[in-house]
Design an enzyme around this catalytic site. Sequence first.
Site, PDB file in Angstrom:
ATOM      1  N   HIS A   1       0.707  -1.101   0.006  1.00 39.11           N
ATOM      2  CA  HIS A   1       0.028  -0.047   0.217  1.00 39.11           C
ATOM      3  C   HIS A   1       0.775   1.249  -0.122  1.00 39.11           C
ATOM      4  CE1 HIS A   1      -3.402   2.497   0.822  1.00 39.11           C
ATOM      5  NE2 HIS A   1      -2.969   3.033   1.504  1.00 39.11           N
TER       6      HIS A   1
ATOM      7  N   ASP B   1     -15.081   2.837   7.755  1.00 40.04           N
ATOM      8  CA  ASP B   1     -13.890   3.754   7.220  1.00 40.04           C
ATOM      9  C   ASP B   1     -14.321   4.806   6.164  1.00 40.04           C
ATOM     10  OD1 ASP B   1     -11.205   4.784   6.862  1.00 40.04           O
ATOM     11  OD2 ASP B   1     -11.355   3.797   4.773  1.00 40.04           O
TER      12      ASP B   1
ATOM     13  N   ARG C   1     -14.429  12.849   8.473  1.00 39.29           N
ATOM     14  CA  ARG C   1     -12.944  13.669   8.440  1.00 39.29           C
ATOM     15  C   ARG C   1     -12.651  14.804   7.773  1.00 39.29           C
ATOM     16  NH1 ARG C   1      -9.384   8.710   8.275  1.00 39.29           N
ATOM     17  NH2 ARG C   1      -7.498  10.267   8.438  1.00 39.29           N
TER      18      ARG C   1
ATOM     19  N   SER D   1      -7.335   3.726   9.289  1.00 41.07           N
ATOM     20  CA  SER D   1      -8.147   3.814   7.919  1.00 41.07           C
ATOM     21  C   SER D   1      -7.514   2.845   7.104  1.00 41.07           C
ATOM     22  CB  SER D   1      -8.417   5.266   7.491  1.00 41.07           C
ATOM     23  OG  SER D   1      -8.447   5.241   6.292  1.00 41.07           O
TER      24      SER D   1
ATOM     25  N   LYS E   1      -8.249  -1.588   5.792  1.00 38.14           N
ATOM     26  CA  LYS E   1      -8.612  -2.053   4.407  1.00 38.14           C
ATOM     27  C   LYS E   1      -7.685  -3.023   3.937  1.00 38.14           C
ATOM     28  CE  LYS E   1      -8.833   2.482   3.066  1.00 38.14           C
ATOM     29  NZ  LYS E   1      -8.874   3.704   3.263  1.00 38.14           N
TER      30      LYS E   1
END
Length: 431
Positions: free
Chosen positions: A80, A159, A166, A181, A185
């Site tokens: 990621h 999320d 947010r 967050s 995922k």
Amino acid sequence: MSDLILKKRNGASLTQQEIEYVVNGYTGEQIPDYQISALLMAIYYKGMSTQEVSDLTMSMVHSGDTIDLSKVHGMKVDKHSTGGVGDKVSLIVAPLVAAVGVPVAKMSGRGLGHTGGTIDKLEAIEGFSVELTREEFFEQVNTKKLAIIGQSGRLTPADKKLYALRDVTATVDSIPLIASSIMSKKIASGADAIVLDVKTGSGAFMKSLDGAKDLAQTMVQIGKSLGRKTIAIISDMNQPLGYEIGNANEIKEAIEVLQGKRVEDLREVSLSIAAHMAVLGGVYEQFEEAYKQLEHILDSGEALETFKSFVDAQGGNVEQIIDPAKLPKAKFQIEITSDAEGYVEKLEAEPVGVAAMLLGAGRKTKDDQIDHSVGITLKKKIGDYVQKGDVLAIFHSNTEDVKASIDSFKGAISLTAQKIDSTPMIYETIE
Ligand code: URA
């Protein structure tokens, strides 16, 4: 709920049951936005313990579907990136590690704002489908070692709701909230092990190296506490990665790197992430050995063959991979020239990303359509010497009016008379 807001406002830790109550209550619409907003702001100021961040992560994982990858053989290693401009690393790393036998069952996202998304880039290839059934997905990973699909809409709904809130309550840039967050995922997508590319610099979420380190450490701790081997590298995003920003042109650059072309910054980040993934996947024992072997694989064209076979399996036109000149092309190629001379001191990733977005390569809002053929090719990067009149970049556009993009691009670049020292691409590895 007001007791929990007060508790966090006073700096105490929330229990697992309390966090679950909040996440379930918000996802189920029993707790209103205004109370969650107040709690988010309290978290922003008071932070969270490692235990709280892990509990928040798992509550978000359980708010929706989780992907069971047990039908995929072997250790599933995901990667990621916290987001950047010109970041086409996944397109290189995925076939590279698949070529040495690490199964890649990847769910990727779309781009928003100045950053792009892997799924949009892949859709620049004619016929490429990012939607496979679960069975097709598992089957393809088992036979081809690689499949990339769009993120299921039912993954981590908590999320999605929290992120949207947010975004409008000035609570995005909170380390526990970003870390939970991202990790929720990854865990919901079924990863056994995770390699994180935390970006730092002017084009990153985390502008400072200390902030990036803090975020990386928090995510590594979450991963470990939840039984997933996790490694983070901290890499530079003071300028775009590589030379291409857009969709079809980023596919083209990824193909070039898969052909062994020395696009130094992009190649180094890709090889580093791939080497960590291959070690976590059990193919090599040491990072250094993995890096060296993967360099050979890249130069041999094996990873490119894996990429072709993956594109073919997902319905994409392989002719466009064999000959990237067949990828979508914009009507106009507009040269942006320099009106001064000197060394490029700054080439800020964010305004360059905005310039590409304004050409149509990205989305201002999530419902915007993107144009796969447009984008920017950089001709100069930080440290290069520029003469007056030299081409700084080429804009690939379908309209001749690119004034807004030029303004954003020119705001990104600054020149200096002094030579620029080079800075590292990878600042640190956290494991
Ligand atoms: N990316 C995410 O997925 N979540 C955040 O909170 C920030 C970046």
